[in-house]
Design an enzyme around this catalytic site. Structure first.
Site, PDB file in Angstrom:
ATOM      1  N   PHE A 128       0.854  -1.192   0.000  1.00 44.62           N
ATOM      2  CA  PHE A 128       0.000   0.000   0.000  1.00 44.62           C
ATOM      3  C   PHE A 128       0.885   1.236   0.000  1.00 44.62           C
ATOM      4  CE2 PHE A 128      -2.530   3.441   1.719  1.00 44.62           C
ATOM      5  CZ  PHE A 128      -3.701   3.298   0.996  1.00 44.62           C
ATOM      6  N   ASP A 213       9.435   2.675   1.412  1.00 49.64           N
ATOM      7  CA  ASP A 213       8.293   3.455   1.879  1.00 49.64           C
ATOM      8  C   ASP A 213       8.179   3.227   3.388  1.00 49.64           C
ATOM      9  OD1 ASP A 213       5.862   4.441   2.641  1.00 49.64           O
ATOM     10  OD2 ASP A 213       4.748   3.659   0.919  1.00 49.64           O
ATOM     11  N   LYS A 242       3.153  10.473   8.007  1.00 53.85           N
ATOM     12  CA  LYS A 242       2.482  10.042   9.252  1.00 53.85           C
ATOM     13  C   LYS A 242       3.145  10.546  10.533  1.00 53.85           C
ATOM     14  CE  LYS A 242       0.108   5.937   7.436  1.00 53.85           C
ATOM     15  NZ  LYS A 242      -1.289   6.128   7.762  1.00 53.85           N
TER      16      LYS A 242
HETATM   17  C1  LIG Z   1       3.203   2.579   3.647  1.00 53.87           C
HETATM   18  C2  LIG Z   1       2.278   3.690   3.278  1.00 53.87           C
HETATM   19  N1  LIG Z   1       2.582   4.487   2.250  1.00 53.87           N
HETATM   20  C3  LIG Z   1       1.801   5.507   1.889  1.00 53.87           C
HETATM   21  C4  LIG Z   1       0.626   5.767   2.565  1.00 53.87           C
HETATM   22  C5  LIG Z   1      -0.242   6.907   2.140  1.00 53.87           C
HETATM   23  O1  LIG Z   1      -0.167   7.920   3.076  1.00 53.87           O
HETATM   24  P1  LIG Z   1      -1.238   9.131   3.078  1.00 53.87           P
HETATM   25  O2  LIG Z   1      -2.543   8.547   3.490  1.00 53.87           O
HETATM   26  O3  LIG Z   1      -0.668  10.112   4.066  1.00 53.87           O
HETATM   27  O4  LIG Z   1      -1.263   9.668   1.701  1.00 53.87           O
HETATM   28  C6  LIG Z   1       0.258   4.962   3.640  1.00 53.87           C
HETATM   29  C7  LIG Z   1      -1.011   5.189   4.356  1.00 53.87           C
HETATM   30  O5  LIG Z   1      -1.509   4.377   5.085  1.00 53.87           O
HETATM   31  C8  LIG Z   1       1.107   3.892   4.013  1.00 53.87           C
HETATM   32  O6  LIG Z   1       0.795   3.080   5.027  1.00 53.87           O
END
Ligand SMILES: Cc1ncc(COP(=O)(O)O)c(C=O)c1O
Length: 389
Positions: A128, A213, A242
Site C-alpha cells: 500500500f 516506503d 504520518k
Molecule cells: C506505507 C504507506 N505508504 C503511503 C501511505 C499513504 O499515506 P497518506 O494517506 O498520508 O497519503 C500509507 C497510508 O496508510 C502507508 O501506510
C-alpha cells in the site's frame, strides 16, 4: 451536519473531541484507549506537550511563506532527518502518497537521464503506497484500483519474499524497486532479510534505486528510528510522513545528495511542503524520540506488547492464526473473517485498525505504558471470547 462531508470513508459512529496521550474522548465524555494513533500518526500520543508548545509558538511567529523563500524550521528538520539516517537531502510535502509520488518522479527522472530511459518500478503484491494515481499504481491491491483505470503504466508487482520472482521482475526497463520493509496496511507482513538483501544486490548490480516506503513504519514505530535500521540493508531513497509531524500533516522524501540531484529546481514542488509549523512539530517529534526517551520506551513497550499478544494467541488458538510485527506495529491475524470485530472492540473502549476482515493491527503511541498495553490485551481477550460463543 455529517451529510456535508463526502462519503468516502466507512466511519465508526463516534465523534472525538479531545485526546491526551493514549486516550481519546468522545462528545459524550466516554474514554477510549487508542491503539491506532490516528493510523501511526500520533506517535507521541495525543496532544504531546512538546508538539503543542512547538506548534503554538511557531503559529504565533510565522505560519507560511511558500518555497519561494527559506525558513529555518524546514532546514533544521531536514538536518535532523539526515543526521539520523543515510540521507543527505530532503524534499518536503504533506502526506504519504505525496512522498511516494515524489519518489516515483525521482526514480523516473533518474532513469530517463542516467539509465537510458528506464522507467519501470518493481513493487509488491499486497503493498500500500497511497491513493494518488501513481501511488495507487504502485499499490499492489487491485481492490483499491477498480474503476480508476487506466492507471499510470510502468509498475510491476511480485509476491513478497519471493526471491525468484523479484529477480525475474528486474529488467533493462527497471529504474527502481519500491518496498515497505514491513507491509503495514497489507497486513503487517515483515519482509525477510534475504529478500531485502537480494533487492539491494539487484539495485547495486544495475545502478537502480532501492526505495523504502517508511510512511507507516518509520519514526520509531518498529523500535528503531527507521525500520531499515533493523534490516541488513540501507535504501537509496526513503519516504516518510504520518509520525513525522506528531499529528500535523507533513511528508518527506529523503535521499543522498547524488540521487536528489535528479530533482533540480523546477522539476518538483509543493506549495505547503515543509511549512514552518509542520516542521517545528517534526523537530519536537525528533527531540522527544531521541532525547526524551520515547524511542527507548517504544522498544520496551513493543516487547511487552508482543509477549502479551503471543500469550493471547496461545489462549485463543482456535481464533488466532498468527502474531506478526516489530516493535509497536503488531497484528493478530484471525483464522476466520470477523467483519464486526472493530466495532465490538470500540464498544469495549479499545480502538484498533481492523482490516481485510481478519487483521487486527495495533499501533499504540510510542509513549504507551505497560498498564495501557495490559488493559488493551484484556479487552482483546474478552472480545475474542465473546465472538467464540
Ligand atoms: C506505507 C504507506 N505508504 C503511503 C501511505 C499513504 O499515506 P497518506 O494517506 O498520508 O497519503 C500509507 C497510508 O496508510 C502507508 O501506510
Amino acid at each position: 451536519m455529517k451529510e456535508f462531508v463526502a462519503n468516502t470513508y466507512g466511519r465508526f459512529p463516534v465523534t472525538f473531541v479531545k485526546g491526551e496521550g493514549c486516550r481519546l474522548y468522545d462528545d459524550k465524555g466516554r474514554e477510549y484507549l487508542d491503539f491506532t494513533s490516528g493510523i501511526a500518526v500520533c506517535n507521541l500520543g495525543h496532544c504531546h506537550p512538546s508538539v503543542v508548545e512547538a506548534v503554538s509558538a511557531q503559529a504565533a511567529r510565522l505560519i507560511h511563506t511558500s518555497n519561494l523563500f527559506w525558513t529555518v524550521p524546514q532546514q533544521k528538520l531536514a538536518q535532523e532527518i539526515c543526521r539520523h539516517s543515510f540521507a543527505e537531502r530532503v524534499f518536503f510535502c504533506n502526506s504519504g502518497a505525496e512522498a511516494v509520488e515524489a519518489a516515483i518522479k525521482l526514480a523516473r527522472r533518474r532513469g530517463h537521464f542516467l539509465l537510458g530511459g528506464s522507467y519501470e518500478i518493481v513493487c509488491l503484491q499486497g503493498a500500500f503506497h497511497g491513493r494518488t494515481l501513481a501511488a495507487l499504481s504502485a499499490t499492489g491491491q487491485p481492490v483499491y484500483k477498480r474503476g480508476f483505470e487506466p492507471l499510470p503504466a510502468g509498475f510491476t508487482h511480485v509476491r513478497p519474499n519471493d526471491l525468484e520472482a523479484l529477480e525475474m521482475a528486474v529488467t533493462s526497463r527497471t529504474c527502481a524497486i519500491l518496498l515497505e520493509p514491513i507491509m503495514g496496511e497489507g497486513g503487517v507482513i515483515p519482509l525477510e532479510d534475504r529478500f531485502l538483501e537480494l533487492a539491494r544486490e539487484l539495485c547495486d548490480r544495475r545502478n537502480l534505486l532501492l526505495m523504502f516506503d517508511e510512511v507507516q513504519v518509520g519514526m520509531g514505530r518498529t523500535g528503531s528510528l527507521f525500520a531499515y535500521q533493523q534490516t541488513p540493508v540501507t535504501p537509496d531513497v526513503m519516504c516518510l510522513a504520518k509520525g513525522l509531524g506528531g499529528g500535523i500533516p507533513i511528508g518527506a522524501l529523503a535521499a543522498s545528495a547524488e540521487v536528489m540531484e535528479f530533482l533540480p529546481p523546477g522539476t518538483h514542488a509543493s506549495t505547503f511542503g515543509g511549512n514552518p509549523v509542520a516542521c517545528e512539530a517534526g523537530k519536537a517529534v525528533f527531540r522527544a524520540l531521541m532525547e526524551e526517551g520515547v524511542l527507548d520506551n517504544a522498544k520496551a513497550a513493543g516487547a511487552h506488547l508482543r509477549q502479551g499478544l503471543e500469550r493471547l494467541a496461545a489462549g485463543h488458538s482456535a481464533e488466532i492464526r498468527e502474531v506478526r510485527g516489530r516493535g509497536l506495529i503488531q497484528a493478530l491475524e484471525l483464522k476466520r473473517p470477523a467483519p464486526g470485530l472493530g466495532g465490538l472492540l470500540l464498544e469495549q473502549g479499545l480502538l484498533v485498525v481492523f482490516g481485510h476482515d481478519r487483521i487486527i493491527r495495533l499501533l499504540p503511541p510510542l509513549t504507551v505504558t505497560a498498564a495501557e498495553i495490559d488493559q488493551a490485551l484484556s479487552i482483546l481477550d474478552t472480545t475474542l471470547k465473546s465472538i467464540k460463543k
